[in-house]
Every structure is written in structure tokens, then in C-alpha cells.
Motif scaffolding. Structure first.
Motif, PDB file in Angstrom:
ATOM      1  N   SER A   1       0.825  -1.203   0.000  1.00 14.34           N
ATOM      2  CA  SER A   1       0.000   0.000   0.000  1.00 14.34           C
ATOM      3  C   SER A   1       0.862   1.256   0.000  1.00 14.34           C
ATOM      4  O   SER A   1       0.584   2.219  -0.729  1.00 14.34           O
ATOM      5  CB  SER A   1      -0.920  -0.008   1.229  1.00 14.34           C
ATOM      6  OG  SER A   1      -1.679   1.188   1.303  1.00 14.34           O
TER       7      SER A   1
ATOM      8  N   GLU B   1      -1.692  -0.341  -6.212  1.00 17.13           N
ATOM      9  CA  GLU B   1      -2.895  -0.211  -7.031  1.00 17.13           C
ATOM     10  C   GLU B   1      -2.631   0.603  -8.290  1.00 17.13           C
ATOM     11  O   GLU B   1      -3.410   0.549  -9.240  1.00 17.13           O
ATOM     12  CB  GLU B   1      -4.025   0.382  -6.205  1.00 17.13           C
ATOM     13  CG  GLU B   1      -4.485  -0.561  -5.080  1.00 17.13           C
ATOM     14  CD  GLU B   1      -5.713  -0.061  -4.352  1.00 17.13           C
ATOM     15  OE1 GLU B   1      -6.084   1.109  -4.550  1.00 17.13           O
ATOM     16  OE2 GLU B   1      -6.300  -0.843  -3.584  1.00 17.13           O
TER      17      GLU B   1
ATOM     18  N   TYR C   1      -2.428  -9.085  -4.015  1.00 17.18           N
ATOM     19  CA  TYR C   1      -2.702  -8.074  -2.990  1.00 17.18           C
ATOM     20  C   TYR C   1      -4.175  -8.128  -2.572  1.00 17.18           C
ATOM     21  O   TYR C   1      -4.493  -8.109  -1.365  1.00 17.18           O
ATOM     22  CB  TYR C   1      -2.340  -6.703  -3.547  1.00 17.18           C
ATOM     23  CG  TYR C   1      -2.666  -5.528  -2.651  1.00 17.18           C
ATOM     24  CD1 TYR C   1      -1.906  -5.241  -1.520  1.00 17.18           C
ATOM     25  CD2 TYR C   1      -3.742  -4.689  -2.962  1.00 17.18           C
ATOM     26  CE1 TYR C   1      -2.208  -4.149  -0.717  1.00 17.18           C
ATOM     27  CE2 TYR C   1      -4.041  -3.596  -2.169  1.00 17.18           C
ATOM     28  CZ  TYR C   1      -3.273  -3.328  -1.042  1.00 17.18           C
ATOM     29  OH  TYR C   1      -3.572  -2.244  -0.250  1.00 17.18           O
TER      30      TYR C   1
ATOM     31  N   LYS D   1      -5.605  -9.382   1.142  1.00 15.74           N
ATOM     32  CA  LYS D   1      -6.461  -8.570   2.024  1.00 15.74           C
ATOM     33  C   LYS D   1      -7.642  -9.376   2.537  1.00 15.74           C
ATOM     34  O   LYS D   1      -8.039  -9.235   3.700  1.00 15.74           O
ATOM     35  CB  LYS D   1      -6.952  -7.314   1.283  1.00 15.74           C
ATOM     36  CG  LYS D   1      -5.878  -6.263   1.084  1.00 15.74           C
ATOM     37  CD  LYS D   1      -6.460  -4.869   0.848  1.00 15.74           C
ATOM     38  CE  LYS D   1      -7.249  -4.795  -0.411  1.00 15.74           C
ATOM     39  NZ  LYS D   1      -7.716  -3.404  -0.678  1.00 15.74           N
TER      40      LYS D   1
END
Length: 231
Positions: free
Chosen positions: A162, A167, A219, A223
Motif C-alpha cells: 500500500s 494499485e 494483494y 487482504k
């Protein structure tokens, strides 16, 4: 560099000097420490206070058997020596090492003690920072005892991903040695290697040239795995 130059270069630090006693404005030094510098060593006398205006550093605890445990990594604005001084202890309880180039405003311990005695605004900023760190530590305490290694390493990787904007990039590579991970997580290198193998078998991470990688798809899956543990 003067105090005025420092404030101009790092405006966020200005509030700390708002009510600084005039007589102290000529009794300071501003130093630039390169990466990998030990600013102060555990169990050594502390005779100054510092404000870290730029750069990252880590707080580590060193033990007689040679093991090193990273307590926390801090970003600016942060302080050096405030806990030791406020606790009225002569020697430091931790070692501070720069991770990047750090610019530090430094003042003698005696002048710092005079400063906080006269400047309630400055004292409040100091105590707020200490309280925040204690709150964060208390909130997370016990995780390493309660959760299995898979969770701890996966949580660590998710935070790293992160922070490095996975992303947007679509993939990250963890450019850290096993020893570096061990210092941060408090695991043995053997446990880290075993956990990496397990997470790779589960398809939650990959490896490339010995470094851990994580794709955006991994990822997202990781999560969900973390959410399973914390239910």
C-alpha cells in the motif's frame, strides 16, 4: 543553515519554535546525517535533544547476544532524546539509526529542559507525540503473540504494498533482506523463510531473484486472507 533557513526549508517545523525563548535562538546546531548513521547508541549518556525535520530513521533495541529488534520506524517531524530526558534518565534506552539523509535541529539537554519549563505549547507538542507512539504501541501489542507468522508477514507485506502504491503500479518487490525483515517483525530468519515458502505455495506472493513480489491480484486476495484472521 540558520533557524530561519530551516523553517523556510521545512515549514511544518515552524510551530515548534513559535514560543521558543529568545535566548535559545543562538544556542543550537543543525546537522545533516547521511543514511546508515547511528545518531545515538543505547546505554550511552544523552546530553542533547533533537528535532528531526526531514528524513526517516529507525529506533532499535540491541541485545548483548547480538540480536537487533526494530521497535519502530519514524518519519518527520519527530524527536530524539525526549523520552530519556523527560524520564530523567542519564543514558538512552534505544539506538537511533538514520534510514535516509536526516536534517536534525539539536540543542543541549540543559537548554531543552529550560525550554519545556517555559513553553507550554512546545511541551504539549512533545507530549502529544509521545502519547501517540504509546497509543500505537498499546493498540498493536500482543499481535506477535496472538497471530501466526503467516498473518504477521502478510500484514507486513500488505502495508508495504500500500505504501508503494501497488494499485497504481500493479506489482511491488520487497527490496529488503531476510535480516531486515527479522529486525522489523521479531521473527527468526528460519521462520521467515518457511513462511515465505508457505505464502508462495498458497499463491499469495511470488519471488524473483530471492526477493518477495506481490501482484495486484495477490494483494487483493491477501487482504481477504487478513480479514479472515481478524474476524
Amino acid at each position: 543553515m540558520t533557524l530561519e533557513d530551516l523553517i523556510q526549508a521545512y515549514p511544518d517545523v515552524a510551530t515548534y519554535f513559535t514560543y521558543m525563548p529568545q535566548e535559545l535562538k543562538s544556542r543550537y546546531t543543525i546537522r545533516t546525517f547521511p543514511p546508515g548513521t547511528i545518531i545515538h547508541q543505547k546505554d550511552y549518556p544523552l546530553d542533547y535533544f533533537g528535532i528531526v525535520c526531514s528524513g526517516d530513521h529507525r529506533v532499535i533495541n540491541e541485545f548483548e547476544n547480538g540480536n537487533v529488534f526494530m521497535i519502530e520506524k519514524n518519519e518527520p517531524i519527530d524527536f530524539i532524546g525526549e523520552v530519556t530526558i523527560l524520564a530523567e534518565k542519564e543514558k538512552t534506552s534505544v539506538t537511533i539509526e538514520t534510514l535516509t539523509e536526516c536534517v536534525v535541529f539539536m540543542i543541549s539537554r540543559k537548554d531543552f529542559e529550560m525550554w519545556i519549563a517555559q513553553d507550554i505549547h512546545f511541551l504539549r507538542l512533545i507530549t502529544h507525540k509521545i502519547a501517540y507512539k504509546l497509543y500505537r504501541s498499546s493498540y498493536n501489542r500482543g499481535a506477535k503473540l496472538f497471530y501466526p507468522p503467516n498473518f504477521l508477514l502478510l500484514d507486513y507485506l500488505l502495508k508495504y504494498a500500500s505504501l508503494h502504491h501497488i494499485e497504481k503500479t500493479g506489482e511491488i518487490t520487497l527490496f529488503k533482506t531476510r535480516e531486515g525483515i527479522r529486525e522489523e517483525l521479531g521473527m527468526t530468519v528460519k521462520t521467515i523463510n518457511r513462511t515465505i515458502t508457505k505464502l508462495k505455495e498458497d499463491g499469495l506472493i511470488g519471488t524473483r531473484k530471492g526477493k518477495v513480489t506481490m501482484s495486484l491480484e495477490q494483494y487483493q486476495r491477501a487482504k481477504k486472507e487478513i480479514a479472515y484472521y481478524v474476524k
